[in-house]
Design an enzyme around this catalytic site. Sequence first.
Site, PDB file in Angstrom:
ATOM      1  N   ASP A  96       0.775  -1.238   0.000  1.00  0.00           N
ATOM      2  CA  ASP A  96       0.000   0.000   0.000  1.00  0.00           C
ATOM      3  C   ASP A  96       0.811   1.295   0.000  1.00  0.00           C
ATOM      4  OD1 ASP A  96      -1.589  -2.185   0.485  1.00  0.00           O
ATOM      5  OD2 ASP A  96      -2.805  -1.247   2.014  1.00  0.00           O
ATOM      6  N   GLU A 155       1.682  -9.253  11.562  1.00  0.00           N
ATOM      7  CA  GLU A 155       1.416  -8.887  10.161  1.00  0.00           C
ATOM      8  C   GLU A 155       2.733  -8.677   9.414  1.00  0.00           C
ATOM      9  OE1 GLU A 155      -0.915  -5.322   9.813  1.00  0.00           O
ATOM     10  OE2 GLU A 155      -1.281  -5.599   7.664  1.00  0.00           O
TER      11      GLU A 155
END
Length: 429
Positions: free
Chosen positions: A164, A394
Site C-alpha cells: 500500500d 502482520e
Amino acid sequence: MSHADLDQTAKSILTDNDQGGYTIPTKGLYPYQWNWDSVFVALGFATFDQDRAWREIEMLFEGQWRDGMVPHILFRKDDPSYFPGPSVWGTNGGPIPSSGHSQPPVAASVVLDLVRGDRTGQALERATALFPKLMAWHRWYMTYRDPDGLGVIAVIHPWESGRDNLPDWDDALRAVEVRDIEPYERKDTSHVDPAMRPHKEDYDRYLSIVAACRKVGWDPAKVAETCPFFVADPGVTFIFLRANRDLLALAQQLGMGKEADEIRGWIARMESGAKALWNPDIQAHVALDLRTGKQTDGISCASFLAPYAGLTDTATMAAQRAHFDRMASKVRYMMPSYDPEHGCYEALRYWRGPVWAMINYMIARGFAEAGDPARAERLRNDTAALIETSGFAEYFSPESGAGAGGGTFSWTAAIWLTWASPSHVEQAA
Ligand code: GLC
C-alpha cells in the site's frame, strides 16, 4: 515455543480466522476476504486440510466480476469496523459486494501447487473448474492493466499492488488531486499504532482515486484511460508473469491447447516488456509511472521477484545478488520491503521497510529455482527466526525483529506452515 507448538498455533490461527470457507487476514483490522491473503492462506491449509485449501480459492472466485476481474476485497457481510466499506466503493461488477480493483494474482501459481501436491484425488476436477475463471482474470489483466501492450502491468491504486504505502507510489500519489471525497473517519488507526500506518495525506489520495474510478462506473477501459494513478509495478508484473507460466503448465496438464497458445503470447509479451522496468542507474527493476514515463529510484522487495518470474539472465542475477548482500549488511533480518539505504526507508511503517513473510517466501522460491539456495535459505531462516521471536505478526522490523501491525495474522501463519517451519521442512525431507 517449540516448532511443534508453533505449528499448532499457526493452524489455530487459520481455523480461528476461518469464516466458513474463507479466511479473514486478522480479526479487528481486516474483517473481510482479501484476495492474495486468501490464496496464501490456501497454501497453509493445504498442509493439513487440502479440501479446505481448494475451498478458500473457490470462494474467492465466487466474487469474480463479469469482466473477469477478481476483486481485492469481498464484502460478504457489512462490518462497520472497517473503512472504506462497500458504500464508499460503489461497485456493481460482480455477484458479491466488493472493492473496485484487484490484487497481485497469485492464484494460478497456488492452484498449480495444489495440483502437484494433491492427496485428495480431486485436484484435476477442481482445477478444471477453476481454469476458465483464471483465464478470464488473466485476460482481464492483459487487456486493462496493460492496455498499450507494453508487457508490464499497471496498478490503478497503491492498494492494487498489495504494497500500500511503498515509497514507489509517493510521486504518482502526490500528483493525484484530492477531490470528490466526503468527510471520513479512518478505522485502521484505532486498531493499530498510527505510527505504523500510512499518513492522512496518503489516505485522502487513496480515497480520491476510488472516487475517480467510481465516477466512470469502474468500467475497466475507462479506468485505464482516465485513472489519475496508473503505475507499472514490478511486484504485480513479476507475480503475474510467474502466474502465467504456472497457468501454462496447468493448461498443458489439462489439455487446453488453444488457451496454452494464448498464454504463450502473454508470456512472450511480458518477457520483453519487463525490460522497461530496468533502471540502469541503480541496476534494479523499479516502478514506472505510465502517465509521466518516469521510473522510480529505489529498490523494493519486489525488485527481487525477477527470478520468481523466471527472469534469470546473468546481468539481472548478478545485480540481485549484489543488492541482496549489501542490504543484508545493513539490517538483521531480510528482506526489508524498501532499501534501508534509501531516504524513504522506515523500519516500522508498513511497506516502507518492514519484512513480510509471504514476500520472503516468493523471493526465496525464485532464488532457489535460479540456483541460489544459500540466499533462499537465508530468507527462510530469517522468516522462521522472526516468527519464533515475535509470533505471527502482520510484518516485522528488519532491524529489531519486533512484530508490528495486526497480530495472529493468517498469511504469516500460512507461510510458516507451508515453508518457514523447520518441522515442515523435516517432514518434507
Ligand atoms: C494491507 C496490505 C495488503 C493486504 C491487506 C490484508 O492492505 O498492504 O497487501 O492484502 O492488508 O492483509
